[in-house]
Motif scaffolding. Structure first.
Motif, PDB file in Angstrom:
ATOM      1  N   SER A 153    -101.102 -19.839  18.335  1.00  0.00           N
ATOM      2  CA  SER A 153    -101.237 -18.848  17.256  1.00  0.00           C
ATOM      3  C   SER A 153    -101.099 -19.527  15.907  1.00  0.00           C
ATOM      4  N   GLU A 154    -101.717 -18.926  14.904  1.00  0.00           N
ATOM      5  CA  GLU A 154    -101.549 -19.411  13.540  1.00  0.00           C
ATOM      6  C   GLU A 154    -100.486 -18.570  12.847  1.00  0.00           C
ATOM      7  N   LEU A 155     -99.597 -19.246  12.144  1.00  0.00           N
ATOM      8  CA  LEU A 155     -98.551 -18.581  11.372  1.00  0.00           C
ATOM      9  C   LEU A 155     -98.777 -18.886   9.899  1.00  0.00           C
ATOM     10  N   ALA A 156     -98.498 -17.928   9.039  1.00  0.00           N
ATOM     11  CA  ALA A 156     -98.593 -18.159   7.599  1.00  0.00           C
ATOM     12  C   ALA A 156     -97.190 -18.289   7.033  1.00  0.00           C
ATOM     13  N   ARG A 157     -97.038 -19.166   6.056  1.00  0.00           N
ATOM     14  CA  ARG A 157     -95.747 -19.298   5.389  1.00  0.00           C
ATOM     15  C   ARG A 157     -95.462 -17.992   4.658  1.00  0.00           C
TER      16      ARG A 157
ATOM     17  N   ASP B  72    -101.936 -28.930   4.793  1.00  0.00           N
ATOM     18  CA  ASP B  72    -101.960 -27.545   4.317  1.00  0.00           C
ATOM     19  C   ASP B  72    -100.572 -26.940   4.527  1.00  0.00           C
ATOM     20  N   ASP B  73     -99.711 -27.103   3.529  1.00  0.00           N
ATOM     21  CA  ASP B  73     -98.317 -26.671   3.649  1.00  0.00           C
ATOM     22  C   ASP B  73     -98.155 -25.182   3.934  1.00  0.00           C
ATOM     23  N   GLY B  74     -99.195 -24.402   3.707  1.00  0.00           N
ATOM     24  CA  GLY B  74     -99.088 -22.958   3.913  1.00  0.00           C
ATOM     25  C   GLY B  74     -99.458 -22.494   5.315  1.00  0.00           C
TER      26      GLY B  74
END
Length: 196
Positions: A85-89, A154-156
């Motif tokens: 899964s992709e998580l967003a900061r 991509d730190d985010g």
């Protein structure tokens, strides 16, 4: 990522139903022992429905890909899967990946804190824990291994890779622990691919 024989990738953002039909329904080449030959079609449909429900839950969780074993080994289907899964900061969180990883390592899952591990040229936090039965399709204890790692450059953006297995029904058995170790071995093959 290098998958063991019999495992398949189900993409969750496109081509999902085609993959379920081709890789799961038609991909079940061997019916497990104990299932009468005349019940083979019903068995395939039941597995496809169950994985279809897993796909629905995985999409709600923001899943990108679901990985499941779709071939009997030896003579039975393995009760295991993992979800990418992709998580967003979180909004307003400007901490570096190193700080976020440090905070995550302090989070407890199943009473255990996380541990830092190298994955795909970056650092991830890994947890291993057992959860009791719960939900519509979960009628046994399950051993989980979760990884959370930043997307390089991509730190985010972050990825979560969550493995779950009922193993042989005993979460502390050698077999169930071996499945968790197999998943850890798979994670050592994880590599980033930059789309061009």
């Amino acid at each position: 990522m290098v998958l063991p024989p019999g495992w398949v990738r189900i993409p969750l953002r496109g081509g999902t139903w085609e993959a379920l039909d081709e890789k799961v329904f038609r991909g079940i080449e061997e019916i497990p022992e104990g299932v009468p030959r005349e019940k083979g079609m019903a068995f395939r449909l039941a597995v496809r429905r169950r994985i279809g429900r897993m796909v629905g839950e995985a999409r709600k969780a923001g899943g990108l890909d679901l990985y499941v074993p779709a071939r009997a080994r030896p003579g039975v289907l393995m009760a295991a899967s993992f979800l990418v899964s992709e998580l967003a900061r979180p909004e307003g969180e400007a901490a570096s990946p190193e700080v976020v990883l440090g905070r995550l390592a302090g989070d407890r899952r199943g009473g255990e804190g996380g541990a830092l591990r190298g994955v795909g040229g970056t650092v991830a936090v890994r947890w291993e824990y057992v959860e009791p039965p719960g939900g519509e399709d979960v009628d046994m204890y399950a051993r989980h291994v979760d990884y959370v790692l930043p997307v390089p450059g991509d730190d985010g953006r972050w990825l979560a890779v969550n493995f779950s297995t009922g193993g042989d029904g005993a979460p502390g058995s050698e077999f169930t622990r071996a499945l968790a170790e197999l998943f850890d071995a798979l994670m050592t093959t994880f590599r980033w691919h930059v789309a061009e």
